[in-house]
Write an enzyme that holds these catalytic residues in place. Structure first.
Site, PDB file in Angstrom:
ATOM      1  NE  ARG A  38      -3.223   2.217   2.924  1.00  0.00           N
ATOM      2  CZ  ARG A  38      -4.327   2.612   2.340  1.00  0.00           C
ATOM      3  NH1 ARG A  38      -4.910   1.711   1.521  1.00  0.00           N
ATOM      4  NH2 ARG A  38      -5.184   3.863   2.876  1.00  0.00           N
ATOM      5  CG  LEU A  63      -4.407   5.463  -1.792  1.00  0.00           C
ATOM      6  CD1 LEU A  63      -3.128   5.030  -0.980  1.00  0.00           C
ATOM      7  CD2 LEU A  63      -4.989   4.281  -2.492  1.00  0.00           C
ATOM      8  CB  SER A  64     -10.812   4.084   0.368  1.00  0.00           C
ATOM      9  OG  SER A  64     -11.674   4.808  -0.494  1.00  0.00           O
ATOM     10  CB  ALA A  65      -9.943   3.262   5.539  1.00  0.00           C
ATOM     11  CE1 TYR A  69      -9.820   1.451  -2.201  1.00  0.00           C
ATOM     12  CE2 TYR A  69      -8.034   2.059  -0.976  1.00  0.00           C
ATOM     13  CZ  TYR A  69      -8.674   2.329  -2.184  1.00  0.00           C
ATOM     14  OH  TYR A  69      -8.494   3.531  -3.029  1.00  0.00           O
TER      15      TYR A  69
END
Length: 377
Positions: A38, A63-65, A69
């Site tokens: 990540r 970016l989502s958590a 995801y």
């Protein structure tokens, strides 16, 4: 949004935490998360925050958590060969993980509103292709991104097996999103503050399931043009016509996979130290995933040929003995890949075992290179 699990010291520890909290539940999803660090999708000055279960934004880059995801990947129920559309594709992190599962015959498209984010996504994709040991040209569905507003997709565009929207959707746009989906397909989107899974069960029938509460920025509505007509976003071509050589390589490699047996541990980075209290669970969880145990089978690929077309039985026996010896060496190497130093477990399993095994086969070098995709790092 995020903070559902503890932060990790590295990517693997973050995935361990997501598994323990039951956000990651399937082997395919776990493999995809472990294969891509990540932190590689963060700007260098923000990498220290990459392994926290928190969303990250810098300018247009977002970016989502990790927990979000994870739920998205599990809800999509991805399988090799499916078509996938990512609305608000952002950095390409999710699309790249999806590409590892879709395989060589899948379709992987993304629509992103900001041109600078598209450029960033292609930079990160190029880094992944050149530097990541999990990349395999013949096992990866490379994503393609286009710039545009996802609410302006051309009406004649084809439908997809799986669709994900990474921005908050209101009820008035729900039907629009559903039209992008094939019968039998799955749509995952944040619908009125709930991550929602919608399955198209028939031409006019749907099943809806709420997953978790989420908070997403809303969809950006299209700007009105002077002529009053919406700007149609054209998606990439649905299918790429592969060369006969590529198809032959893919077929041979799949035969090699099916001929294997046994199980291998999850791919982890060399020299990675695991936490003591998870050591036993880690050993128990080691399961075969996308990579399998590949054994050379002399009946599948011919051995090297000399100038004499009539090989003696002695030559055949020697070749069989070579094959057995290579396989034994590989098995021994895998067994020694996991060892204990003091009270800490060290994992030294190579990520791409198929590549390593093909290189060890008693085959002519041109044939090995034919089966592999060579790249400089």
């Amino acid at each position: 949004m995020g903070g559902a699990v503890s932060a990790g010291e590295d990517n693997d520890e973050l995935i361990d935490n997501l598994k323990e909290a039951q956000y990651i539940r399937s082997d395919l999803v776990e493999h995809a998360f472990r294969a891509i660090d990540r932190a590689d999708y963060y700007l260098e000055e923000f990498r220290d925050s990459a392994y926290k279960d928190l969303a990250w934004r810098h300018g247009n880059i977002h970016l989502s958590a990790p927990c979000i995801y994870s739920e998205v990947m599990e809800a999509l129920d991805l399988q090799p060969g499916l078509s996938f559309l990512n609305l608000g594709s952002g950095t390409g992190y999710l699309s790249t993980m999806v590409g590892l599962i879709l395989g060589p015959f899948g379709v992987n498209h993304g629509v992103e509103l900001h041109e600078d984010v598209i450029e960033y996504a292609y930079q990160k994709l190029d880094f992944f292709i050149k530097m990541n040991d999990s990349f395999d040209r013949f096992e990866f569905c490379e994503p393609s991104f286009v710039v545009g507003n996802c609410l302006e997709i051309a009406p004649e565009s084809r439908q997809y097996d799986r669709v994900y929207c990474g921005a908050g959707v209101q009820r008035e746009h729900e039907d629009y999103m559903k039209k992008l989906l094939k019968v039998g397909g799955i749509l995952v989107l944040p619908l009125e503050e709930k991550l929602t899974k919608i399955t198209r069960t028939g031409y006019n029938t749907w099943e809806t399931r709420k997953i978790i509460a989420v908070s997403f920025a809303p969809l950006v509505l299209p700007k009105h043009r002077e002529n009053g007509k919406p700007r149609a976003v054209s998606l990439p071509a649905m299918f790429e016509v592969r060369s006969l050589q590529d198809l032959a390589r893919i077929s041979i490699r799949h035969i090699l996979k099916k001929s294997g047996s046994g199980s291998l541990p999850l791919p982890r980075r060399p020299g990675l130290k695991r936490r003591n209290h998870l050591k036993q669970k880690r050993e128990h969880r080691d399961t075969p995933l996308l990579t399998n145990s590949y054994l050379f089978m002399s009946r599948l690929i011919p051995g090297p040929m000399d100038n004499n077309n009539n090989q003696s039985s002695t030559d055949n026996e020697d070749e069989d003995e070579d094959c057995r010896r290579v396989c034994e060496q590989l098995e021994e190497k895998e067994e020694n890949g996991r060892r204990k130093e003091g009270s800490v477990l060290v994992i030294e399993t190579p990520i791409n075992l198929l590549r390593e095994r093909i290189l060890c086969l008693p085959l002519p070098e041109p044939l090995k290179m034919y089966l592999l995709y060579y790249r400089e790092k």
